[in-house]
Design an enzyme around this catalytic site. Sequence first.
Site, PDB file in Angstrom:
ATOM      1  N   ASP A 186      -8.942  -6.534  -4.182  1.00 25.99           N
ATOM      2  CA  ASP A 186      -7.756  -5.517  -3.770  1.00 25.99           C
ATOM      3  C   ASP A 186      -8.210  -3.771  -3.641  1.00 25.99           C
ATOM      4  O   ASP A 186     -10.272  -3.541  -4.756  1.00 25.99           O
ATOM      5  CB  ASP A 186      -6.720  -5.451  -4.392  1.00 25.99           C
ATOM      6  CG  ASP A 186      -5.496  -4.301  -4.003  1.00 25.99           C
ATOM      7  OD1 ASP A 186      -5.845  -4.162  -3.042  1.00 25.99           O
ATOM      8  OD2 ASP A 186      -4.219  -4.667  -3.828  1.00 25.99           O
ATOM      9  N   HIS A 219      -6.869  -6.303  -0.375  1.00 20.31           N
ATOM     10  CA  HIS A 219      -5.569  -5.485   0.240  1.00 20.31           C
ATOM     11  C   HIS A 219      -4.537  -5.824   0.916  1.00 20.31           C
ATOM     12  O   HIS A 219      -3.874  -5.544   0.600  1.00 20.31           O
ATOM     13  CB  HIS A 219      -6.035  -4.179   0.447  1.00 20.31           C
ATOM     14  CG  HIS A 219      -5.282  -2.345   0.489  1.00 20.31           C
ATOM     15  ND1 HIS A 219      -4.236  -2.431  -0.676  1.00 20.31           N
ATOM     16  CD2 HIS A 219      -4.750  -2.049   1.174  1.00 20.31           C
ATOM     17  CE1 HIS A 219      -3.848  -2.133  -1.231  1.00 20.31           C
ATOM     18  NE2 HIS A 219      -4.400  -0.968   0.762  1.00 20.31           N
ATOM     19  N   SER A 241       0.800  -1.136   0.261  1.00 18.21           N
ATOM     20  CA  SER A 241      -0.399  -0.059  -0.070  1.00 18.21           C
ATOM     21  C   SER A 241       0.941   1.330  -0.015  1.00 18.21           C
ATOM     22  O   SER A 241       1.328   1.328  -0.736  1.00 18.21           O
ATOM     23  CB  SER A 241      -0.988   0.372   1.040  1.00 18.21           C
ATOM     24  OG  SER A 241      -2.146   0.850   0.967  1.00 18.21           O
TER      25      SER A 241
END
Length: 342
Positions: free
Chosen positions: A289, A316, A145
């Site tokens: 995601d 995610h 991320s």
Amino acid sequence: MKKILFISLIFAFFSCKKSEDFSLKNYHTFENKDDQYTGGIKMIPIKTPKGTFKVWTKRIGNNPKIKVLLLHGGPGLTHELYESFEGYLPKEGIEFIYYDQLGSYYSDQPKDKSLWTNERFVEEVEQVRIALGLNKDNFYILGQSWGGILAMDYALKYQKNLKGLIISNMVSSIPLYNKYAQEVLGPQMKKEVYAEIMQLEKNNDFSNPRYTELLFEHYYTAHILRKPQKDWPESITRCFKHINPEVYISMQGYSEFGITGDAYIKNWDVSKRLKELIVPTLTIGAKYDTMDPEHMKWMATQVQNGRFLYCKNGSHLSQYDDQETYFTGLIQFLKDVDEKKI
């Protein structure tokens, strides 16, 4: 001649076996390590334009050839996102290093927004690398991320220091992330739910408990970690409790459907620079995601030495909801780079 060859093969076999046993035997040893007293924890001084602060790191295991520095997401979250790694990497003899970036829970938390920039964080990572004695013969970065943004920025400046790069669940362009969130993920929700969320965002009513309630029930459990919230791992709920909102909001903003307002990374985009990366690179994308998995796949074709890992059951945080795919692919990549197969 055959007898000599046979003896040589036997000797080679036992030599290799002994080497492997030695490696695993000493994976958890602290012998001749300067962090034995603290159980692997080091508080590393970081020089910044606003003074010197300390960041928290913790080494898990020993492997002179594979050392993976974990860059957590957020910004402003913690290394706790990665605690599932302890269930998979130690048995493979892979060393990894937890690290809370400046401003995060276990590190110093200065109150100065000028510190929250990509450029300063890149220099922080470089100082951490030097302090831990990591180099091109053993140094891997895994960023997920926001950590993936930081990993890309670091590699674009300092890839000469890297042995391998893993970009997990992060695209190379914030404008493209915004487009995917607003045009693909948002409209997948129930119309009335999405409309209510958008109205709350329009009113800047982000502190309204209803906003958080709607996100967890309809978005986070579909795209962040695909389990009912009551079943989320304790490490994840603990990580969310430890978030530093000042860092998060300053860089990421309030909205979960794109980066908006004056958030620092709003216009970040390195998609045209990926071709500059020559270090072996693994990109990891997931079907559910918040990031477009097709873009993650494309990224692997743009770097000069890339591989793509697709987590078909993941979101995610694929290291939790598609562990078999995630860790099998990650471990194979690390071993292939170490053995010069990629």
